[in-house]
Design a protein around this motif. Structure first.
Motif, PDB file in Angstrom:
ATOM      1  N   VAL A 198       1.570  -9.138   1.652  1.00 25.80           N
ATOM      2  CA  VAL A 198       2.586  -9.064   0.545  1.00 25.80           C
ATOM      3  C   VAL A 198       2.196  -8.125  -0.352  1.00 25.80           C
ATOM      4  CG1 VAL A 198       4.147 -10.406  -1.153  1.00 25.80           C
ATOM      5  CG2 VAL A 198       3.417 -11.185   1.213  1.00 25.80           C
ATOM      6  N   THR A 199       0.976  -8.270  -0.771  1.00 25.94           N
ATOM      7  CA  THR A 199       0.308  -7.460  -1.906  1.00 25.94           C
ATOM      8  C   THR A 199       0.388  -6.058  -1.291  1.00 25.94           C
ATOM      9  OG1 THR A 199      -1.324  -9.244  -2.552  1.00 25.94           O
ATOM     10  CG2 THR A 199      -1.657  -7.037  -3.381  1.00 25.94           C
ATOM     11  N   ASN A 200      -0.115  -5.782  -0.270  1.00 27.09           N
ATOM     12  CA  ASN A 200      -0.125  -4.372   0.182  1.00 27.09           C
ATOM     13  C   ASN A 200       1.265  -3.698   0.269  1.00 27.09           C
ATOM     14  OD1 ASN A 200      -0.821  -2.077   1.491  1.00 27.09           O
ATOM     15  ND2 ASN A 200      -1.243  -2.687   3.289  1.00 27.09           N
ATOM     16  N   SER A 201       2.152  -4.512   1.127  1.00 28.49           N
ATOM     17  CA  SER A 201       3.515  -3.546   1.239  1.00 28.49           C
ATOM     18  C   SER A 201       4.375  -3.997   0.126  1.00 28.49           C
ATOM     19  CB  SER A 201       4.415  -4.662   2.252  1.00 28.49           C
ATOM     20  OG  SER A 201       3.512  -4.665   3.742  1.00 28.49           O
ATOM     21  N   GLY A 202       4.233  -5.440  -0.715  1.00 27.05           N
ATOM     22  CA  GLY A 202       5.277  -5.395  -1.670  1.00 27.05           C
ATOM     23  C   GLY A 202       4.685  -4.413  -2.978  1.00 27.05           C
ATOM     24  N   LEU A 203       3.583  -4.206  -3.300  1.00 26.35           N
ATOM     25  CA  LEU A 203       3.174  -3.441  -4.455  1.00 26.35           C
ATOM     26  C   LEU A 203       3.501  -2.037  -4.179  1.00 26.35           C
ATOM     27  CD1 LEU A 203      -0.414  -4.691  -5.635  1.00 26.35           C
ATOM     28  CD2 LEU A 203       1.994  -4.667  -6.665  1.00 26.35           C
ATOM     29  N   ILE A 204       3.452  -1.566  -2.909  1.00 29.92           N
ATOM     30  CA  ILE A 204       3.810   0.158  -2.532  1.00 29.92           C
ATOM     31  C   ILE A 204       5.511   0.082  -2.859  1.00 29.92           C
ATOM     32  CG2 ILE A 204       4.155   1.417  -0.612  1.00 29.92           C
ATOM     33  CD1 ILE A 204       1.370   0.663   0.387  1.00 29.92           C
ATOM     34  N   SER A 205       6.293  -0.986  -2.046  1.00 31.65           N
ATOM     35  CA  SER A 205       7.555  -0.825  -2.342  1.00 31.65           C
ATOM     36  C   SER A 205       8.069  -0.877  -3.742  1.00 31.65           C
ATOM     37  CB  SER A 205       8.279  -1.858  -1.804  1.00 31.65           C
ATOM     38  OG  SER A 205       8.081  -2.057  -0.404  1.00 31.65           O
ATOM     39  N   LEU A 206       7.399  -1.751  -4.703  1.00 26.97           N
ATOM     40  CA  LEU A 206       7.856  -1.942  -6.053  1.00 26.97           C
ATOM     41  C   LEU A 206       7.258  -0.941  -6.934  1.00 26.97           C
ATOM     42  CD1 LEU A 206       8.991  -3.993  -8.071  1.00 26.97           C
ATOM     43  CD2 LEU A 206       6.702  -4.860  -8.445  1.00 26.97           C
ATOM     44  N   THR A 207       6.180  -0.326  -6.728  1.00 27.49           N
ATOM     45  CA  THR A 207       5.511   0.567  -7.364  1.00 27.49           C
ATOM     46  C   THR A 207       6.295   1.866  -7.234  1.00 27.49           C
ATOM     47  OG1 THR A 207       3.247  -0.276  -7.403  1.00 27.49           O
ATOM     48  CG2 THR A 207       3.694   2.230  -7.939  1.00 27.49           C
ATOM     49  N   CYS A 208       6.759   2.306  -6.075  1.00 26.92           N
ATOM     50  CA  CYS A 208       7.530   3.559  -5.698  1.00 26.92           C
ATOM     51  C   CYS A 208       8.804   3.480  -6.313  1.00 26.92           C
ATOM     52  CB  CYS A 208       7.584   3.826  -4.260  1.00 26.92           C
ATOM     53  SG  CYS A 208       6.218   4.386  -3.493  1.00 26.92           S
ATOM     54  N   PHE A 209       9.435   2.262  -6.362  1.00 28.61           N
ATOM     55  CA  PHE A 209      10.705   1.983  -6.705  1.00 28.61           C
ATOM     56  C   PHE A 209      10.838   2.233  -8.344  1.00 28.61           C
ATOM     57  CE2 PHE A 209      14.413  -0.581  -8.078  1.00 28.61           C
ATOM     58  CZ  PHE A 209      15.415   0.035  -7.487  1.00 28.61           C
ATOM     59  N   VAL A 210       9.660   1.582  -9.100  1.00 32.70           N
ATOM     60  CA  VAL A 210       9.581   1.859 -10.566  1.00 32.70           C
ATOM     61  C   VAL A 210       9.715   3.388 -10.722  1.00 32.70           C
ATOM     62  CG1 VAL A 210       7.936   1.687 -12.436  1.00 32.70           C
ATOM     63  CG2 VAL A 210       8.688  -0.377 -10.998  1.00 32.70           C
ATOM     64  N   VAL A 211       8.571   3.749  -9.784  1.00 35.42           N
ATOM     65  CA  VAL A 211       8.482   5.666 -10.017  1.00 35.42           C
ATOM     66  C   VAL A 211       9.733   6.135 -10.045  1.00 35.42           C
ATOM     67  CG1 VAL A 211       7.523   7.668  -9.210  1.00 35.42           C
ATOM     68  CG2 VAL A 211       6.191   5.485  -9.644  1.00 35.42           C
ATOM     69  N   LEU A 212      10.585   5.868  -8.968  1.00 37.65           N
ATOM     70  CA  LEU A 212      12.139   6.238  -8.691  1.00 37.65           C
ATOM     71  C   LEU A 212      12.821   5.980  -9.872  1.00 37.65           C
ATOM     72  CD1 LEU A 212      12.249   5.312  -5.096  1.00 37.65           C
ATOM     73  CD2 LEU A 212      12.729   7.675  -5.859  1.00 37.65           C
ATOM     74  N   ALA A 213      12.797   4.905 -10.470  1.00 37.43           N
ATOM     75  CA  ALA A 213      13.601   4.493 -11.398  1.00 37.43           C
ATOM     76  C   ALA A 213      13.390   5.316 -12.560  1.00 37.43           C
ATOM     77  CB  ALA A 213      13.556   2.904 -11.871  1.00 37.43           C
ATOM     78  N   VAL A 214      12.115   5.458 -13.187  1.00 37.54           N
ATOM     79  CA  VAL A 214      11.776   6.151 -14.139  1.00 37.54           C
ATOM     80  C   VAL A 214      12.005   7.793 -14.131  1.00 37.54           C
ATOM     81  CG1 VAL A 214       9.771   7.093 -15.433  1.00 37.54           C
ATOM     82  CG2 VAL A 214       9.797   4.664 -14.749  1.00 37.54           C
ATOM     83  N   SER A 215      11.738   8.268 -12.978  1.00 36.64           N
ATOM     84  CA  SER A 215      12.413   9.589 -12.684  1.00 36.64           C
ATOM     85  C   SER A 215      13.868   9.853 -12.967  1.00 36.64           C
ATOM     86  CB  SER A 215      12.039   9.838 -11.051  1.00 36.64           C
ATOM     87  OG  SER A 215      10.719   9.952 -10.941  1.00 36.64           O
ATOM     88  N   TYR A 216      14.439   8.769 -12.397  1.00 28.65           N
ATOM     89  CA  TYR A 216      16.177   9.000 -12.686  1.00 28.65           C
ATOM     90  C   TYR A 216      16.299   8.627 -14.193  1.00 28.65           C
ATOM     91  CZ  TYR A 216      16.993  10.504  -7.960  1.00 28.65           C
ATOM     92  OH  TYR A 216      17.149  11.150  -6.900  1.00 28.65           O
ATOM     93  N   VAL A 217      15.885   7.958 -14.787  1.00 27.26           N
ATOM     94  CA  VAL A 217      16.030   7.872 -16.208  1.00 27.26           C
ATOM     95  C   VAL A 217      15.814   9.019 -17.003  1.00 27.26           C
ATOM     96  CG1 VAL A 217      15.290   6.866 -18.398  1.00 27.26           C
ATOM     97  CG2 VAL A 217      15.593   5.350 -16.119  1.00 27.26           C
ATOM     98  N   ILE A 218      14.810   9.760 -16.487  1.00 29.96           N
ATOM     99  CA  ILE A 218      14.255  11.122 -17.217  1.00 29.96           C
ATOM    100  C   ILE A 218      15.447  12.143 -16.759  1.00 29.96           C
ATOM    101  CG2 ILE A 218      12.700  12.963 -17.148  1.00 29.96           C
ATOM    102  CD1 ILE A 218      10.539  10.946 -16.658  1.00 29.96           C
TER     103      ILE A 218
END
Length: 309
Positions: A198-218
């Motif tokens: 869960v740590t491996n898969s979940g953190l990758i999905s969550l981290t990338c999703f946060v990066v995506l969200a920040v990118s689209y806020v910018i």
């Protein structure tokens, strides 16, 4: 541990046990898989043969189409075949290979979608520096990093699973081999491994999703300085990517960002991101993109002229 090699193959319970439903699903998924292959190949060929689509955005899009073909091929042919047979089996080695390849292509696609968001962010936030920042060398490095990241992730998932003892039973309540269903069959305490998974898969999905969200806020903030026409054009391009991200990330986060448990809805949700999303991606990127549609029309007209001559 001496019973570790008792299981030489797994039995997949599949999507349904009803023969009539299985026949309908066979025809449906056969058509969808054909659309995946044809639609994504058409995008790849169009981008590679069109001079007007020689930009980082379409460079990444061609790789996304290749990943869609590869990712769906890991599960779709086996699923389609199993819908017509009574006993659905897969060798132990084949099961681990399917798990590895599924996570490899799936995680690489997650990283690539994140890279595509970064590309749009640079294009809109710093348009004057875009060609220097996103040059061919940088684009190649970003794609390579996505492949390497996907490989490392899938290798960890496979190694965590393959070292578990499987003594029986060997029935997997799914239509393909994945980590959570296999953890349920292991004849040992899998709490620590499930946390690592869960740590491996979940953190990758969550981290990338946060990066995506920040990118689209910018991107949204930067669009305030654009003209109405420029804003609409940028939003049209970005909306296609946002749609793909939601369709792919939503089911992945639901499946992999929770403890090692399985729900009855997991199989249908898995169908969504392994088959439905790769079908929709070509439609989303062609129907909402005039440049791609025009390039496809030119490619088709050239083929028609060659056939006439």
């Amino acid at each position: 541990m001496e019973n570790k090699n008792n299981v030489t193959e797994f039995i997949l319970l599949g999507l349904t046990q009803d023969k009539t439903t299985a026949k309908v699903c066979f025809l449906l998924f056969l058509v969808l898989y054909a659309i995946i292959i044809f639609g994504n190949l058409l995008i790849i060929i169009t981008i590679k043969t069109s001079e007007r689509l020689d930009s980082p955005m379409y460079f990444f899009l061609s790789y996304l189409s290749f990943l869609d073909i590869s990712y769906s091929t890991v599960t779709a042919p086996k699923l389609i075949y199993d819908l017509l047979v009574g006993k659905k089996t897969i060798p132990f080695v084949g099961c681990i290979a399917q798990l590895f390849m599924g996570h490899f292509f799936g995680c690489t696609e997650i990283f690539l979608l994140t890279v595509m968001a970064y590309d749009r962010c640079v294009a809109i936030h710093k348009p004057l520096h875009y060609t220097n920042v996103m040059n061919k060398h940088v684009c190649g490095c970003l794609v390579t990093a996505s492949w390497v990241g996907g490989f490392v992730h899938s290798l960890v998932q496979a190694l965590l699973t393959i070292q578990l003892p499987f003594c029986g039973p060997n029935e997997i309540d799914h239509y393909f081999c994945d980590v959570h269903p296999l953890l349920k069959l292991a004849c040992t305490n899998t709490y620590v491994i499930s946390v690592l998974v869960v740590t491996n898969s979940g953190l990758i999905s969550l981290t990338c999703f946060v990066v995506l969200a920040v990118s689209y806020v910018i991107i949204m903030v930067s669009l305030r300085t654009y003209s109405s026409k420029g804003r609409l054009r940028a939003l049209s391009t970005c909306s296609s990517h946002v749609t793909v991200v939601i369709l792919f990330f939503g089911p992945c986060i639901f499946i992999y960002m929770r403890p090692s448990t399985t729900f009855s809805a997991d199989k249908m949700i898995s169908v969504f991101y392994t088959i439905i999303t790769p079908v929709l991606n070509p439609l989303i990127y062609t129907l909402r993109n005039e440049e791609v549609k025009n390039a496809i029309k030119k490619l088709w007209s050239r083929k028609v002229k060659r056939s006439e001559t």
